[in-house]
Design a protein around this motif. Sequence first.
Motif, PDB file in Angstrom:
ATOM      1  N   THR A 110      49.204  42.193  31.344  1.00  0.00           N
ATOM      2  CA  THR A 110      48.488  41.093  31.993  1.00  0.00           C
ATOM      3  C   THR A 110      48.476  41.315  33.495  1.00  0.00           C
ATOM      4  O   THR A 110      49.492  41.703  34.081  1.00  0.00           O
ATOM      5  CB  THR A 110      49.173  39.752  31.680  1.00  0.00           C
ATOM      6  OG1 THR A 110      49.170  39.544  30.259  1.00  0.00           O
ATOM      7  CG2 THR A 110      48.441  38.600  32.352  1.00  0.00           C
ATOM      8  N   CYS A 111      47.327  41.092  34.099  1.00  0.00           N
ATOM      9  CA  CYS A 111      47.190  41.151  35.554  1.00  0.00           C
ATOM     10  C   CYS A 111      46.806  39.754  36.024  1.00  0.00           C
ATOM     11  O   CYS A 111      45.767  39.224  35.614  1.00  0.00           O
ATOM     12  CB  CYS A 111      46.113  42.154  35.940  1.00  0.00           C
ATOM     13  SG  CYS A 111      45.738  42.216  37.709  1.00  0.00           S
ATOM     14  N   THR A 112      47.631  39.180  36.858  1.00  0.00           N
ATOM     15  CA  THR A 112      47.392  37.830  37.354  1.00  0.00           C
ATOM     16  C   THR A 112      47.066  37.881  38.841  1.00  0.00           C
ATOM     17  O   THR A 112      47.806  38.477  39.632  1.00  0.00           O
ATOM     18  CB  THR A 112      48.630  36.948  37.121  1.00  0.00           C
ATOM     19  OG1 THR A 112      48.951  36.948  35.717  1.00  0.00           O
ATOM     20  CG2 THR A 112      48.356  35.519  37.568  1.00  0.00           C
ATOM     21  N   ALA A 113      45.952  37.268  39.202  1.00  0.00           N
ATOM     22  CA  ALA A 113      45.521  37.230  40.593  1.00  0.00           C
ATOM     23  C   ALA A 113      45.966  35.928  41.246  1.00  0.00           C
ATOM     24  O   ALA A 113      46.062  34.893  40.591  1.00  0.00           O
ATOM     25  CB  ALA A 113      44.008  37.357  40.674  1.00  0.00           C
ATOM     26  N   SER A 114      46.227  36.004  42.566  1.00  0.00           N
ATOM     27  CA  SER A 114      46.616  34.800  43.293  1.00  0.00           C
ATOM     28  C   SER A 114      45.416  33.888  43.537  1.00  0.00           C
ATOM     29  O   SER A 114      45.584  32.717  43.890  1.00  0.00           O
ATOM     30  CB  SER A 114      47.261  35.182  44.632  1.00  0.00           C
ATOM     31  OG  SER A 114      46.375  35.972  45.406  1.00  0.00           O
ATOM     32  N   GLY A 115      44.211  34.454  43.350  1.00  0.00           N
ATOM     33  CA  GLY A 115      42.998  33.656  43.461  1.00  0.00           C
ATOM     34  C   GLY A 115      42.181  33.787  42.195  1.00  0.00           C
ATOM     35  O   GLY A 115      42.714  34.085  41.128  1.00  0.00           O
ATOM     36  N   SER A 116      40.874  33.590  42.305  1.00  0.00           N
ATOM     37  CA  SER A 116      40.003  33.658  41.136  1.00  0.00           C
ATOM     38  C   SER A 116      39.635  35.101  40.798  1.00  0.00           C
ATOM     39  O   SER A 116      39.279  35.878  41.671  1.00  0.00           O
ATOM     40  CB  SER A 116      38.724  32.863  41.388  1.00  0.00           C
ATOM     41  OG  SER A 116      37.802  33.072  40.343  1.00  0.00           O
ATOM     42  N   ILE A 117      39.691  35.419  39.511  1.00  0.00           N
ATOM     43  CA  ILE A 117      39.268  36.742  39.052  1.00  0.00           C
ATOM     44  C   ILE A 117      37.783  36.952  39.323  1.00  0.00           C
ATOM     45  O   ILE A 117      37.332  38.076  39.533  1.00  0.00           O
ATOM     46  CB  ILE A 117      39.578  36.890  37.549  1.00  0.00           C
ATOM     47  CG1 ILE A 117      41.076  37.097  37.347  1.00  0.00           C
ATOM     48  CG2 ILE A 117      38.802  38.043  36.937  1.00  0.00           C
ATOM     49  CD1 ILE A 117      41.596  38.439  37.758  1.00  0.00           C
ATOM     50  N   ALA A 118      37.018  35.882  39.332  1.00  0.00           N
ATOM     51  CA  ALA A 118      35.576  35.980  39.551  1.00  0.00           C
ATOM     52  C   ALA A 118      35.243  36.561  40.925  1.00  0.00           C
ATOM     53  O   ALA A 118      34.121  37.030  41.138  1.00  0.00           O
ATOM     54  CB  ALA A 118      34.936  34.600  39.412  1.00  0.00           C
ATOM     55  N   ASP A 119      36.188  36.555  41.852  1.00  0.00           N
ATOM     56  CA  ASP A 119      35.970  37.122  43.180  1.00  0.00           C
ATOM     57  C   ASP A 119      35.934  38.648  43.163  1.00  0.00           C
ATOM     58  O   ASP A 119      35.520  39.267  44.132  1.00  0.00           O
ATOM     59  CB  ASP A 119      37.071  36.670  44.143  1.00  0.00           C
ATOM     60  CG  ASP A 119      36.992  35.182  44.448  1.00  0.00           C
ATOM     61  OD1 ASP A 119      38.016  34.605  44.858  1.00  0.00           O
ATOM     62  OD2 ASP A 119      35.899  34.584  44.254  1.00  0.00           O
ATOM     63  N   PHE A 120      36.382  39.243  42.059  1.00  0.00           N
ATOM     64  CA  PHE A 120      36.447  40.701  41.951  1.00  0.00           C
ATOM     65  C   PHE A 120      35.238  41.206  41.181  1.00  0.00           C
ATOM     66  O   PHE A 120      35.066  40.894  40.004  1.00  0.00           O
ATOM     67  CB  PHE A 120      37.722  41.134  41.232  1.00  0.00           C
ATOM     68  CG  PHE A 120      38.978  40.878  42.022  1.00  0.00           C
ATOM     69  CD1 PHE A 120      39.628  39.669  41.920  1.00  0.00           C
ATOM     70  CD2 PHE A 120      39.493  41.851  42.855  1.00  0.00           C
ATOM     71  CE1 PHE A 120      40.779  39.423  42.645  1.00  0.00           C
ATOM     72  CE2 PHE A 120      40.648  41.623  43.586  1.00  0.00           C
ATOM     73  CZ  PHE A 120      41.291  40.406  43.479  1.00  0.00           C
ATOM     74  N   ARG A 121      34.404  42.013  41.830  1.00  0.00           N
ATOM     75  CA  ARG A 121      33.220  42.545  41.150  1.00  0.00           C
ATOM     76  C   ARG A 121      33.610  43.615  40.147  1.00  0.00           C
ATOM     77  O   ARG A 121      32.898  43.847  39.168  1.00  0.00           O
ATOM     78  CB  ARG A 121      32.222  43.101  42.152  1.00  0.00           C
ATOM     79  CG  ARG A 121      32.759  44.206  43.041  1.00  0.00           C
ATOM     80  CD  ARG A 121      31.679  44.697  44.017  1.00  0.00           C
ATOM     81  NE  ARG A 121      32.228  45.578  45.034  1.00  0.00           N
ATOM     82  CZ  ARG A 121      32.472  46.862  44.844  1.00  0.00           C
ATOM     83  NH1 ARG A 121      32.221  47.410  43.680  1.00  0.00           N
ATOM     84  NH2 ARG A 121      32.976  47.592  45.830  1.00  0.00           N
ATOM     85  N   TYR A 122      34.729  44.277  40.353  1.00  0.00           N
ATOM     86  CA  TYR A 122      35.204  45.310  39.439  1.00  0.00           C
ATOM     87  C   TYR A 122      36.719  45.286  39.433  1.00  0.00           C
ATOM     88  O   TYR A 122      37.349  45.178  40.482  1.00  0.00           O
ATOM     89  CB  TYR A 122      34.712  46.687  39.881  1.00  0.00           C
ATOM     90  CG  TYR A 122      35.141  47.835  38.982  1.00  0.00           C
ATOM     91  CD1 TYR A 122      36.169  48.693  39.339  1.00  0.00           C
ATOM     92  CD2 TYR A 122      34.500  48.055  37.762  1.00  0.00           C
ATOM     93  CE1 TYR A 122      36.558  49.732  38.516  1.00  0.00           C
ATOM     94  CE2 TYR A 122      34.876  49.096  36.924  1.00  0.00           C
ATOM     95  CZ  TYR A 122      35.904  49.936  37.309  1.00  0.00           C
ATOM     96  OH  TYR A 122      36.279  50.966  36.486  1.00  0.00           O
ATOM     97  N   MET A 123      37.307  45.371  38.241  1.00  0.00           N
ATOM     98  CA  MET A 123      38.750  45.440  38.098  1.00  0.00           C
ATOM     99  C   MET A 123      39.097  46.574  37.146  1.00  0.00           C
ATOM    100  O   MET A 123      38.283  46.938  36.286  1.00  0.00           O
ATOM    101  CB  MET A 123      39.327  44.123  37.581  1.00  0.00           C
ATOM    102  CG  MET A 123      39.031  42.931  38.475  1.00  0.00           C
ATOM    103  SD  MET A 123      40.016  41.499  38.058  1.00  0.00           S
ATOM    104  CE  MET A 123      41.637  42.013  38.663  1.00  0.00           C
ATOM    105  N   ALA A 124      40.291  47.110  37.313  1.00  0.00           N
ATOM    106  CA  ALA A 124      40.653  48.259  36.496  1.00  0.00           C
ATOM    107  C   ALA A 124      42.160  48.354  36.307  1.00  0.00           C
ATOM    108  O   ALA A 124      42.940  47.758  37.049  1.00  0.00           O
ATOM    109  CB  ALA A 124      40.134  49.545  37.132  1.00  0.00           C
ATOM    110  N   TRP A 125      42.515  49.110  35.291  1.00  0.00           N
ATOM    111  CA  TRP A 125      43.903  49.518  35.057  1.00  0.00           C
ATOM    112  C   TRP A 125      43.979  51.023  35.303  1.00  0.00           C
ATOM    113  O   TRP A 125      43.152  51.777  34.779  1.00  0.00           O
ATOM    114  CB  TRP A 125      44.338  49.207  33.634  1.00  0.00           C
ATOM    115  CG  TRP A 125      44.526  47.755  33.353  1.00  0.00           C
ATOM    116  CD1 TRP A 125      43.616  46.898  32.804  1.00  0.00           C
ATOM    117  CD2 TRP A 125      45.703  46.981  33.608  1.00  0.00           C
ATOM    118  NE1 TRP A 125      44.149  45.639  32.707  1.00  0.00           N
ATOM    119  CE2 TRP A 125      45.436  45.657  33.184  1.00  0.00           C
ATOM    120  CE3 TRP A 125      46.958  47.277  34.135  1.00  0.00           C
ATOM    121  CZ2 TRP A 125      46.381  44.630  33.283  1.00  0.00           C
ATOM    122  CZ3 TRP A 125      47.894  46.259  34.232  1.00  0.00           C
ATOM    123  CH2 TRP A 125      47.598  44.948  33.817  1.00  0.00           C
TER     124      TRP A 125
END
Length: 117
Positions: free
Chosen positions: A21-36
């Motif tokens: 699990t990756c938890t952001a301090s803000g909204s995930i929607a702010d990230f256009r791309y996320m990755a592992w």
Amino acid sequence: QVQLVESGGGSVQTGGSLTLTCTASGSIADFRYMAWYRQAPGKQRELVAGIAEWGTTNYGRFVAGRFIISRDNAGNTMWLQMNGLKPEDTAIYYCSGNRVGAVDTVWGPGTQVTVST
């Protein structure tokens, strides 16, 4: 400053499963791309899986259908479901994200995954 924190790592036997699990301090929607990404001792960091804000995904060739990446754009979480784990999957797994309008990549501190025979 937005932060990302990974959780869910641990030790499993060959063939086992883990969900990171990756938890952001803000909204995930702010990230256009996320990755592992992952990095094993003595090896370069490599892409495991990525997911765009609209849901398009991409995976490293070694995944071979064993992992699933997903994100909750209404919340602050991204996941990596890992099945059929192998000893060669042993590594530190990192969450990363590229925010809309930003040039830098945000990284989490990493979580250890160990797969034993």
